[in-house]
Design an enzyme around this catalytic site. Structure first.
Site, PDB file in Angstrom:
ATOM      1  N   GLU A 123       0.736  -1.379   0.016  1.00 50.30           N
ATOM      2  CA  GLU A 123      -0.018  -0.175   0.110  1.00 50.30           C
ATOM      3  C   GLU A 123       0.923   1.114   0.074  1.00 50.30           C
ATOM      4  O   GLU A 123       1.777   1.224   0.768  1.00 50.30           O
ATOM      5  CB  GLU A 123      -0.764   0.082   1.439  1.00 50.30           C
ATOM      6  CG  GLU A 123      -1.569   1.242   1.437  1.00 50.30           C
ATOM      7  CD  GLU A 123      -2.423   1.803   0.366  1.00 50.30           C
ATOM      8  OE1 GLU A 123      -3.419   1.078  -0.026  1.00 50.30           O
ATOM      9  OE2 GLU A 123      -2.458   3.073   0.302  1.00 50.30           O
ATOM     10  N   GLY A 149       3.030  -0.243  -5.207  1.00 49.55           N
ATOM     11  CA  GLY A 149       2.549  -1.671  -5.600  1.00 49.55           C
ATOM     12  C   GLY A 149       2.854  -2.164  -7.174  1.00 49.55           C
ATOM     13  O   GLY A 149       3.175  -3.448  -7.495  1.00 49.55           O
ATOM     14  N   ASP A 169      -5.562  -3.761  -7.710  1.00 48.59           N
ATOM     15  CA  ASP A 169      -6.855  -3.248  -7.685  1.00 48.59           C
ATOM     16  C   ASP A 169      -6.538  -1.577  -7.341  1.00 48.59           C
ATOM     17  O   ASP A 169      -6.818  -1.205  -6.419  1.00 48.59           O
ATOM     18  CB  ASP A 169      -7.362  -3.870  -6.420  1.00 48.59           C
ATOM     19  CG  ASP A 169      -8.821  -3.228  -5.902  1.00 48.59           C
ATOM     20  OD1 ASP A 169      -9.154  -2.708  -6.959  1.00 48.59           O
ATOM     21  OD2 ASP A 169      -9.082  -3.356  -4.864  1.00 48.59           O
TER      22      ASP A 169
HETATM   23  N1  SAM Z   1      -7.788  -3.771  -2.789  1.00 40.40           N
HETATM   24  C1  SAM Z   1      -8.345  -3.182  -1.770  1.00 40.40           C
HETATM   25  C2  SAM Z   1      -9.710  -4.061  -1.262  1.00 40.40           C
HETATM   26  O1  SAM Z   1     -10.247  -4.686  -2.090  1.00 40.40           O
HETATM   27  O2  SAM Z   1     -10.068  -3.939  -0.264  1.00 40.40           O
HETATM   28  C3  SAM Z   1      -8.955  -1.767  -1.978  1.00 40.40           C
HETATM   29  C4  SAM Z   1      -7.755  -0.903  -2.767  1.00 40.40           C
HETATM   30  S1  SAM Z   1      -8.172   0.604  -3.249  1.00 40.40           S
HETATM   31  C5  SAM Z   1      -9.179   0.432  -4.581  1.00 40.40           C
HETATM   32  C6  SAM Z   1      -6.782   1.384  -3.876  1.00 40.40           C
HETATM   33  C7  SAM Z   1      -5.475   1.559  -2.906  1.00 40.40           C
HETATM   34  O3  SAM Z   1      -4.377   1.819  -3.578  1.00 40.40           O
HETATM   35  C8  SAM Z   1      -5.742   2.702  -2.199  1.00 40.40           C
HETATM   36  O4  SAM Z   1      -5.640   2.320  -0.679  1.00 40.40           O
HETATM   37  C9  SAM Z   1      -4.723   3.663  -2.584  1.00 40.40           C
HETATM   38  O5  SAM Z   1      -3.991   4.252  -1.357  1.00 40.40           O
HETATM   39  C10 SAM Z   1      -3.741   2.594  -3.143  1.00 40.40           C
HETATM   40  N2  SAM Z   1      -2.476   3.072  -3.926  1.00 40.40           N
HETATM   41  C11 SAM Z   1      -2.698   3.972  -4.862  1.00 40.40           C
HETATM   42  N3  SAM Z   1      -1.820   3.870  -5.420  1.00 40.40           N
HETATM   43  C12 SAM Z   1      -0.696   2.999  -5.280  1.00 40.40           C
HETATM   44  C13 SAM Z   1       0.352   2.708  -5.777  1.00 40.40           C
HETATM   45  N4  SAM Z   1       1.074   2.967  -6.490  1.00 40.40           N
HETATM   46  N5  SAM Z   1       0.784   1.475  -5.096  1.00 40.40           N
HETATM   47  C14 SAM Z   1       0.230   0.950  -3.957  1.00 40.40           C
HETATM   48  N6  SAM Z   1      -0.948   1.118  -3.492  1.00 40.40           N
HETATM   49  C15 SAM Z   1      -1.480   2.548  -4.182  1.00 40.40           C
END
Ligand code: SAM
Length: 285
Positions: A123, A149, A169
């Site tokens: 994250e 990620g 995601d």
């Molecule tokens: N997968 C989670 C679930 O199903 O419970 C929901 C994830 S949410 C749609 C997307 C997440 O990605 C957010 O918490 C955001 O902070 C994070 N995020 C955004 N850019 C990112 C990156 N480059 N690498 C990792 N996390 C990232």
């Protein structure tokens, strides 16, 4: 990095994503061999549906509440069977009855993990990564990292287990997210062609998704399923009209399960539209 999943937790898109996730884990755990999960955009792991943010949108009322809330009609037997253990985990987290805690993907993975399994949760948002560390208990099987990620999809693969799944995601708040997702997926796939990959996406306009499907097909990779749920008419691209997943190397039973699940979810969760779509972008060889 403005995206906050708390506003959307438990909505129709989460329901589909998380049911598919738990179906894949159920399949992977049919053998005793260890499994590996990578969740590249993990979020905070658990969402308080009574919080101001979740109450503000109330999206979960049109999602998980319609599957297991007090006013939800009972699920048909075949659907109920598919939705376990997803629903069982939610019941476990809410022993009092009403759903106030909704599990995110890392918590679902952690709840289902067996002693021999491992999972990496990545994250980028510092606060969210910290919250995730508090949600997922300290355990040698789980590694939580605050970093990008996308790079993990390249750097963490292949896992030593050689059996498992990758959930991608992203928040889709930046331009070019479909391209980025497909590019990083192909980097991961080059390293680990036997992994099961779930690439989540929003459906705002049909054209964007069709283009992404075309890009994936052009990669020449076999065994790609496209599974979609559309709950609103596609007459404006300003709202989330539907959701879908590209599933690469899906377990053999998933196509048949989705052919029953998707129309059911479309009927139960639909608003101004109730449509689903299931297609092999590239059939299994
Ligand atoms: N997968 C989670 C679930 O199903 O419970 C929901 C994830 S949410 C749609 C997307 C997440 O990605 C957010 O918490 C955001 O902070 C994070 N995020 C955004 N850019 C990112 C990156 N480059 N690498 C990792 N996390 C990232």
């Amino acid at each position: 990095m403005n995206y906050r999943h708390i506003y959307h937790a438990g909505n129709f898109a989460d329901c589909l994503k998380h049911i598919v996730l738990t179906r894949i884990l159920t399949y992977l755990q049919k053998k005793d061999k260890p499994c590996f999960c990578l969740d590249s955009h993990a979020g905070i792991g658990a969402y308080d549906l009574s919080s101001e943010e979740a109450q503000k949108t109330g999206e979960w009322q049109q999602g998980i509440a319609r599957l297991m809330g007090p006013d939800a009609a009972p699920l048909p037997a075949n659907i109920a069977q598919m939705c376990e253990p997803y629903l069982a985990i939610i019941r476990k987290l809410n022993p009092e009855g009403p759903i106030t805690t909704y599990p995110g993907s890392p918590l679902l993975m952690a709840e289902m993990a067996r002693q021999q399994d491992r999972a990496f949760f990545v994250e980028k948002h510092p606060d969210d990564a910290e919250t995730l560390k508090q949600t997922i208990r300290r355990d040698r099987r789980f590694h939580i990292r605050q970093e990008d990620g996308w790079n993990a999809i390249k750097g963490d693969l292949p896992p030593q287990e050689r059996r498992g799944m990758v959930l991608v995601d992203p928040p889709f708040e930046e331009k070019g997210e479909f391209n980025r997702m497909i590019w990083y997926f192909t980097q991961g796939y080059k390293r680990w062609a036997n992994g099961i990959y779930c690439l989540w996406y929003p459906i705002k306009a049909r054209r964007d998704v069709d283009e992404a499907a075309g890009m994936l097909k052009a990669e020449g990779i076999d065994n790609i399923l496209r599974a979609e749920l559309v709950i609103n008419k596609l007459d404006t691209a300003k709202r989330l009209n539907g959701t879908g997943m590209f599933i690469i190397n899906p377990p053999f039973m998933l196509h048949d399960e989705l052919s029953a699940l998707l129309p059911f979810l479309a009927e139960r969760l639909g608003e101004t539209a109730r449509r689903s779509h299931l297609e092999w972008i590239a059939p299994p060889r």
